[in-house]
Design an enzyme around this catalytic site. Sequence first.
Site, mmCIF file in Angstrom:
data_model
loop_
_atom_site.group_PDB
_atom_site.id
_atom_site.type_symbol
_atom_site.label_atom_id
_atom_site.label_comp_id
_atom_site.label_asym_id
_atom_site.label_seq_id
_atom_site.Cartn_x
_atom_site.Cartn_y
_atom_site.Cartn_z
ATOM 1 N N ASP A 86 -6.230 13.796 -25.065
ATOM 2 C CA ASP A 86 -6.128 12.567 -24.683
ATOM 3 C C ASP A 86 -5.137 11.635 -26.401
ATOM 4 O OD1 ASP A 86 -6.556 10.171 -24.374
ATOM 5 O OD2 ASP A 86 -8.594 9.826 -23.778
ATOM 6 N N LYS A 111 -1.506 0.665 -25.636
ATOM 7 C CA LYS A 111 -2.055 1.112 -26.616
ATOM 8 C C LYS A 111 -0.396 0.702 -28.098
ATOM 9 C CE LYS A 111 -6.676 2.580 -25.798
ATOM 10 N NZ LYS A 111 -6.830 3.379 -24.744
ATOM 11 N N TYR A 138 1.211 -1.160 0.520
ATOM 12 C CA TYR A 138 -0.390 0.448 -0.298
ATOM 13 C C TYR A 138 0.628 1.473 -0.260
ATOM 14 C CZ TYR A 138 -5.490 -0.682 0.089
ATOM 15 O OH TYR A 138 -6.244 -0.238 -0.614
ATOM 16 N N GLU A 196 -0.442 4.587 0.189
ATOM 17 C CA GLU A 196 -1.468 6.153 -0.012
ATOM 18 C C GLU A 196 -0.053 7.012 -0.135
ATOM 19 O OE1 GLU A 196 -3.577 4.535 2.201
ATOM 20 O OE2 GLU A 196 -5.909 4.357 0.839
ATOM 21 N N ARG A 253 -1.699 -2.021 -18.498
ATOM 22 C CA ARG A 253 -2.934 -1.494 -18.542
ATOM 23 C C ARG A 253 -2.577 -0.174 -17.369
ATOM 24 N NH1 ARG A 253 -5.900 -4.630 -22.079
ATOM 25 N NH2 ARG A 253 -7.770 -2.858 -21.519
ATOM 26 N N THR A 305 -3.507 6.526 -22.038
ATOM 27 C CA THR A 305 -3.202 5.186 -21.634
ATOM 28 C C THR A 305 -2.046 4.507 -22.063
ATOM 29 O OG1 THR A 305 -4.556 4.023 -23.848
ATOM 30 C CG2 THR A 305 -5.626 3.902 -21.584
HETATM 31 N N1 DSN Z 1 -11.356 0.754 -25.029
HETATM 32 C C1 DSN Z 1 -10.115 1.372 -25.626
HETATM 33 C C2 DSN Z 1 -10.173 1.775 -27.288
HETATM 34 O O1 DSN Z 1 -10.313 0.833 -28.193
HETATM 35 O O2 DSN Z 1 -10.152 2.959 -27.734
HETATM 36 C C3 DSN Z 1 -10.407 3.299 -25.634
HETATM 37 O O3 DSN Z 1 -11.113 3.203 -24.223
#
Ligand code: DSN
Length: 420
Positions: free
Chosen positions: A208, A237, A46, A48, A243, A234
């Site tokens: 984003d 990708k 933990y 925090e 993730r 994120t």
């Molecule tokens: N699910 C993602 C995508 O496929 O673009 C975005 O959250």
Amino acid sequence: MKDTQIKKLIEAEKKRQKKAINLIASENYVSRDVLEALGSELTNKYAEGYAGKRYYGGNDIIDKIEELCIDRALKLFRLDPNEWHVNVQPLSGSPANLAVFTALVPRGGVKQEDGTTSVAGKIMGMSLDQGGHLTHGQKVSATGKFWQQIPYGLDPVTETINYDQLREIAMKEKPTIVVSGYTAYPRIIDWKKMREVSDASEGLMMVDMSHIAGLVAGGVYPSPFDYADVVTTTTHKTLRGPRAALIFVKKDARELYKKIDKAVFPGLQGGPHANQIAAVAVALKEASTPAFRKYANQVVKNAKVLAEELEKRGWRLISGGTDSHLILVDTWNDGKKREPLVKDAAGKAEAGAGAITGKEASERLEKQGIIVNKNAIPFDKRPPADPSGIRLGTAAETTRGRKEKDFKLIAKKMDEILRK
Ligand code: DSN
């Protein structure tokens, strides 16, 4: 692993991943090192708070991991730590975006000191059906329930962004924040023009870059950092990490970063996931290598070939092609069969491509081992559950070493499956 039920399912999923041709634009395959960090003992701790300011003891090592991750994130995107701050704790993209709005966009219905009630701030974001993301203010997302979305879309003819139109909307509506960076937009976004849109509303510019982060890191897509106030991404990708998500914030007299840190913790999250942060750090180091630059370059080359080969066979691509890893195919074509474009060896024309709904297209492809997702196309007349198109991406299969010649074959196979 002693739990044989879960072990069997993991093995089955591993096998499925190995066998499939994965064209999901938001997926990728992480390295063994990223998996090792994710599956490490760091998950037991933990932590925090932030490095040097934790609420639990025993965090000296976790502090070092978080600081290393911060350092690597800034270096990867060539950012000066005096000018940019990064929060590496968001658990994933949706909570990261929610944290930004919680920090920076006023909420409605809050009693003020002068007795009046506050009015919800406006988030200007692209509509879901035009390629935007749920968390850019759509009604079904918390971001659309707590704040008011000012939606924008694409030009119906070019199916690309019409920046003049956006500027007009911004001037009229005066949103607190303008969000760009999308989930189904294949083209390069002109960040300078998006800055002008934000300036027109005297608002903030948020990008984003979840889909394109790996391409930005690899130098094959323009970087938004010269223009944006806030950049979220994120990490799983095109960036090819676990993730998780990052929030980059411009450091200046407004001190937005302090508000954003507070919104992440304690605003929306408790203890950060140290194993995830370590895995992000590993991925960021991998993404800073020449090999990754080569990879990012290949991702875009592969997408161009896949797009050209599908188009050659009569499939209509939204905006006429791609500048990134992502392609949006209009498989339905308003229910009309297209003119045949490909001739066989004897000079005979093959049947025209389409019309097939996105749902049927993705199901048919899956049966033949090609995984894609059904997707709405701009101005779609069909419902989201059975839209007019499919979305493709080349990041995952490029990680597996596939090159232009492989994508030519993939396009041919897709065409054969969908045309029947
Ligand atoms: N699910 C993602 C995508 O496929 O673009 C975005 O959250």
